[in-house]
Scaffold this motif. Structure first.
Motif, short mmCIF file in Angstrom:
data_model
loop_
_atom_site.label_atom_id
_atom_site.label_comp_id
_atom_site.label_asym_id
_atom_site.label_seq_id
_atom_site.Cartn_x
_atom_site.Cartn_y
_atom_site.Cartn_z
N ARG A 51 35.54 -20.68 5.30
CA ARG A 51 36.01 -21.56 6.23
C ARG A 51 35.65 -21.27 7.70
N GLN A 52 35.79 -20.12 8.35
CA GLN A 52 35.35 -19.73 9.57
C GLN A 52 33.94 -20.28 9.62
N HIS A 60 32.19 -22.47 8.23
CA HIS A 60 32.10 -24.07 8.11
C HIS A 60 32.56 -24.43 9.55
N ASP A 61 33.65 -23.99 10.04
CA ASP A 61 34.46 -24.52 11.10
C ASP A 61 33.46 -24.21 12.70
N ALA A 62 32.86 -23.08 12.31
CA ALA A 62 31.87 -22.58 13.51
C ALA A 62 30.37 -23.69 13.28
#
Length: 240
Positions: free
Chosen positions: A191-192, A194-196
């Protein structure tokens, strides 16, 4: 408008299924004029594109073509016709640890596998401490991998892959490895990424997980796109 990260254009992929497993069976089948092989159409004219930063789930039952599609995007396989184009560095969590050598230590295998995944020695050195810390096997990092348990091996292999400098991350059933706390840590790391702004393409039988992780679902049936849209709707269609 940014360029798409992945473009799949009218892709066809066939495999030959063998019906014999020995010389004797082959001879008998030939005498009886039975076919030795049949063609299996894994993908039959599939087209879609994935925008930069999208998280997309490839869904379908066994034999639908989803894992074949993931391998085509990764470059492990080539289409029989049509084209697959990717933008940026693509890394696949498809066969985690496939490049590990059992006679080398965990430390040596980090550098070996990172190189296979496209990282330079300098990039690996910069991420080395993070890779080891994430894997939670610091005490065994200089032990030969052949002495690792399967859980330790998968933790280290996943940790190397997840710390690769990547633009498009391909994930195939990898979140089934390890115990639940480690799985949750892996999901949080994904998820990190993807958030980046990284692009995710995910294949998993865990439908609840992929519908939460991915906003879009592409449902494959018998090598064709049956649905392309909201991931939760795609999961509903699978469960019908």
């Amino acid at each position: 408008m940014t360029e798409p990260s992945v473009v799949v254009d009218e892709v066809h992929k066939d495999f030959k299924l063998r019906h014999t497993h020995s010389i004797k069976e082959t001879f008998l089948a030939a005498v009886r004029r039975k076919p030795l092989t049949t063609d299996f159409h894994a993908l039959d004219g599939v087209s879609f594109s994935i925008a930069q930063g999208e998280a997309v789930a490839l869904l379908g039952f066994n034999g639908s073509g989803k894992s074949t599609m993931l391998k085509l995007i990764s470059g492990v396989l080539s289409p029989d016709s049509g084209a697959v184009r990717t933008r940026g560095r693509v890394a696949g969590l498809i066969e985690v640890g496939a490049g590990f050598h059992p006679d080398l230590s965990g430390r040596e295998n980090i550098f070996l596998n990172a190189a296979i995944l496209g990282m330079t020695k300098r990039e690996t050195e910069e991420r080395f401490d993070d890779i080891v810390a994430f894997s939670e096997i610091e005490k065994f990092i200089d032990t030969e991998v052949k002495h690792y348990s399967s859980g330790m091996f998968l933790r280290l292999a996943f940790s190397v892959a997840i710390h690769t400098e990547v633009d498009v991350l391909l994930i195939d059933e990898i979140l089934s490895v390890g115990d639940e706390p480690f799985q949750q840590k892996c999901l949080a790391r994904i998820r990190q990424l993807h958030d980046a702004g990284k692009t995710l393409v995910v294949v998993s039988h865990d439908l609840d997980m992929v519908s939460n992780l991915c906003g879009r679902g592409i449902l494959l049936r018998e090598g064709n796109v049956a649905f392309d849209g909201d991931s939760k709707r795609a999961v509903e269609l699978m469960r019908q």
